[in-house]
Design an enzyme around this catalytic site. Structure first.
Site, PDB file in Angstrom:
ATOM      1  CB  ALA A  73       4.310   1.465 -83.296  1.00 49.34           C
ATOM      2  CD  GLN A  75      10.869  -2.977 -80.921  1.00 51.06           C
ATOM      3  OE1 GLN A  75      11.086  -2.582 -79.786  1.00 51.06           O
ATOM      4  NE2 GLN A  75      11.111  -4.235 -81.284  1.00 51.06           N
ATOM      5  CB  SER A  76       4.439   0.480 -78.297  1.00 50.35           C
ATOM      6  OG  SER A  76       3.920   1.256 -77.228  1.00 50.35           O
ATOM      7  CG  ASN A  77       9.712   3.196 -76.175  1.00 50.46           C
ATOM      8  OD1 ASN A  77      10.545   2.300 -76.123  1.00 50.46           O
ATOM      9  ND2 ASN A  77       9.774   4.175 -77.074  1.00 50.46           N
ATOM     10  CB  ALA A  79       3.098  -1.634 -75.543  1.00 52.11           C
TER      11      ALA A  79
END
Ligand code: PLP
Length: 339
Positions: A73, A75-77, A79
């Protein structure tokens, strides 16, 4: 279980601390609330993906990858932590982001984890919500291969058996710490999404016959689907780790009562939990995962599900960088007290 036979890049600051939340425990008047600080894993503001990436990125290196692809998503942590690992390894990182929430706020679109992805040197591409992200990523990897590159793809959340080994290892670490502190754990609670964390924890805890139960607080799927998905990955992980005879379907328990409107949309309980931990303990939760997980734990304590005399361990899976994508949900102005 012999995890040393798997390649692993030791980038994480491990073991993470196991601490008592004295003020929150006093405030709620229920069980002793302990916290496993996996928000302190050390890579780019930390979080649970670091444990998975230690195994996944070692595999990428073993296969000679020169570019790593993953998806998540906006705001992927996951990534952000993948981009940090790639930077340290000296390989390229390409991230595919899905607009899973429809939030148009500029901080959500560009700040927080997105800012850090770019800061770590990753390239980004954006896709609308509902895209088959694993398929698009496979096609993108094919494109890189056609250019003579060596891509390694990591599924969303790093949740495959190799990644989940990081949480098999976390289970061993947690039980060792509890033994050293004479802490009898009645339940481990954490936010569950792409399932690797819970699958690894449950497999690891069963693999050493710990008798410690785990409750996953779902941030997206309904209970039935979440449990089924965790179970599938737990079985595959246990097979890889060498403890498949120890795992049972009934060890996989999820609660989907705290999802609210959907993935990535904080509920009033999420915001309250984030404020409570910030103001009682000086600890930062996040609006997508750990805030929802903690909201679930607080509510279950208020309902008397966990009681005085018991010990619960909340696994803080990280994500505080995401707060900067959600500042408008907190109705605070610099210098003012919380609204
Ligand atoms: C990814 C993530 C989770 C969920 O872990 P899964 O292994 O995907 O279930 C929880 N908390 C944070 C902060 C995360 O980034």
């Amino acid at each position: 279980m012999n995890l040393a036979r798997f390649p692993r890049l030791r980038f994480g600051h491990l073991p993470t601390p196991l601490e008592l939340l004295k003020n929150l425990t006093r405030e709620l008047g229920g069980p002793e609330i302990w916290i496993k600080r996996d928000d302190c894993t050390g890579m780019s503001t930390g979080g649970n993906k670091t444990r998975k990436l230690e195994f996944l990125m070692a595999q990428a290196q073993a296969e000679g990858a020169d570019i790593v692809l993953t998806q998540g998503a906006t705001q992927s942590n996951h990534a952000r932590q993948t981009a940090a690992f790639a930077a340290r390894m000296g390989v390229d990182c390409h991230i595919l982001l899905e607009d899973r929430t429809g939030i148009k706020d500029s901080n959500y679109q560009h700040n927080g984890n997105v800012f850090l992805d770019v800061l770590h040197g990753a390239s980004l591409e954006h896709h609308p919500g509902g895209t088959d992200m694993e398929a698009v990523m496979a096609a993108s990897a094919e494109g890189f291969r056609a250019q003579g590159r060596y891509p390694y793809t990591i599924p969303g959340g790093g949740s495959n058996p190799t990644g989940a080994l990081g949480y098999v290892n976390a289970a061993l670490e947690l039980v060792t710490q509890a033994n050293d502190q004479n802490l009898r754990i009645d339940e481990v609670i954490h936010a569950t999404g792409s399932t690797g964390t819970q699958a690894g924890l449950v497999a690891g805890l069963a693999g050493i016959s710990s008798g410690v139960p785990v409750l996953g607080i779902s941030v997206r799927a309904d209970r039935k689907n979440q449990e089924e998905n965790v179970f599938q990955l737990m079985v595959a992980t246990a097979e890889l780790a060498g403890c498949s005879t120890a795992v049972n379907r009934e060890d996989v328990v999820a609660n989907a009562d705290y999802v609210g409107e959907g993935y990535g949309i904080p509920t009033p309980g999420t915001i309250e939990a984030i404020r409570m931990l910030a103001q009682l303990e000086g600890i930062l939760l996040d609006p997508v995962y750990s805030g929802k997980g903690m909201a679930g734990l607080i509510d279950l304590i208020r309902k008397g599900v966990y009681r005085r005399g018991q010990n619960v361990v909340f696994v803080h899976t990280g994500g505080s960088a995401g707060l900067f994508g959600y500042t408008n949900r907190f109705q605070t102005v610099a210098g003012d007290a919380a609204a």
